[in-house]
Design an enzyme around this catalytic site. Structure first.
Site: not given
Ligand code: PDD
Length: 284
Positions: A30, A49, A100, A102, A147, A179, A203
């Site tokens: 996503y 990305r 289903r 895995h 992501k 993070e 991320l």
């Molecule tokens: N989240 N790290 C993680 C684990 C994240 O889920 C996100 C973004 C970021 C920041 O990435 P960016 O600057 O590209 O938004 C870092 C989004 C906003 C979410 O899951 O809602």
């Protein structure tokens, strides 16, 4: 109005297959794209990305970037998001439905795109005053660079912070800060920036990169290297960065003040630079 598997639908009308692998396994990817004054902010970075995340899961997206862009624009239109509005666009692609199992099914399986756009105001109060954070063990998997829809780790660490009365968590693996639950983390020490390297443990945030570029262009040294929880606690300033959170100051960690306990000068400078970047981007 949403876009669900090729159809424009109201939320209650969407049809999802019970054996969609996104639903059963979190098998999908996503993006969340920021919209300032009716315009996408760093669209290309998000699409790059999305495609990379899909590739890492051995998925090929059947839509071109132009098609995804057209769907995004149509969502803005259908949801009356115009030049006066700040908003977000959410896009997810699941691998699709199959009996289903895995391992990844071979043969006929069609990825499913779901997307929505909704108005969302900027968090101006928190940007001004800062938020609180709690140190929490990073229990997520070892491919945080993808992501994916598998966000239970993020759900649990954020909840742990919330249960302790903090707004967000600062995650660490064995004492090395990674993070936050849905944002990247930066520390400021002696006027220089520190942030975890963009490897498999975080991320690779679009906002993180914008900030690194803006900092470097403006003579602020950036260290992309691991640092400890102790370093974070002793930092002059801390902030998190993300699509919806922007340059968000953290003023306490585990209820102890960061630096002076007030939003610091480097964060303020980066907020100004970020603001200018938004203006420049939406005026193009
Ligand atoms: N989240 N790290 C993680 C684990 C994240 O889920 C996100 C973004 C970021 C920041 O990435 P960016 O600057 O590209 O938004 C870092 C989004 C906003 C979410 O899951 O809602």
């Amino acid at each position: 109005m949403l876009y669900v598997d090729g159809k424009w639908v109201e939320p209650g009308e969407a049809v999802i297959q019970p054996e969609d692998r996104g639903y059963n396994f979190g098998d999908g990817v996503y993006e969340v794209v920021r919209i300032y004054q009716g315009q996408f902010y760093h669209w290309d970075g998000h699409m790059k990305r999305l495609i990379r995340s899909a590739k890492e899961l051995h998925m090929t997206l059947p839509w071109s970037e132009e098609e995804l862009h057209a769907i995004g624009l149509e969502l803005l239109k259908k949801n009356q998001i115009g030049s006066a509005d700040d908003a977000i666009l959410y896009m997810q692609v699941t691998r699709g439905a199959a009996p289903r199992q895995h391992d990844i099914p071979t043969g006929d399986i069609r990825p499913v795109l779901m997307a929505f756009a909704r108005k969302k105001e900027r968090p101006l109060h928190d940007l001004q005053h800062g938020i609180t954070a709690k140190l929490v063990a990073d229990i997520r998997w070892l491919r945080c660079d993808i992501k994916t829809l598998n966000l239970l780790g993020a759900v649990l660490v954020k909840q742990e912070a919330k249960n302790a009365g903090a707004a967000d968590c600062i995650l660490h693996r064995d004492g090395i800060v990674t993070e936050c639950s849905a944002a990247n983390l930066f520390a400021v020490k002696n006027g220089e920036l520190y942030t975890h390297p963009a490897n498999n443990l975080i991320l690779h945030g679009i906002t993180r990169q914008v900030i690194i570029d803006l900092a470097k262009e403006n003579g602020i040294t950036v260290h992309e290297e691991p640092f400890t929880t102790g370093f974070a606690q002793e930092a002059d300033e801390l902030f998190l960065s993300g699509t919806t959170t922007e340059v968000m100051p953290i003023i306490t960690v585990d209820e102890k003040p960061v630096g002076t306990g007030q939003v610091g000068p480097v964060v303020r400078k980066l907020q100004e630079l970020f603001e200018a970047n938004i203006k420049q981007s939406v005026n193009v």
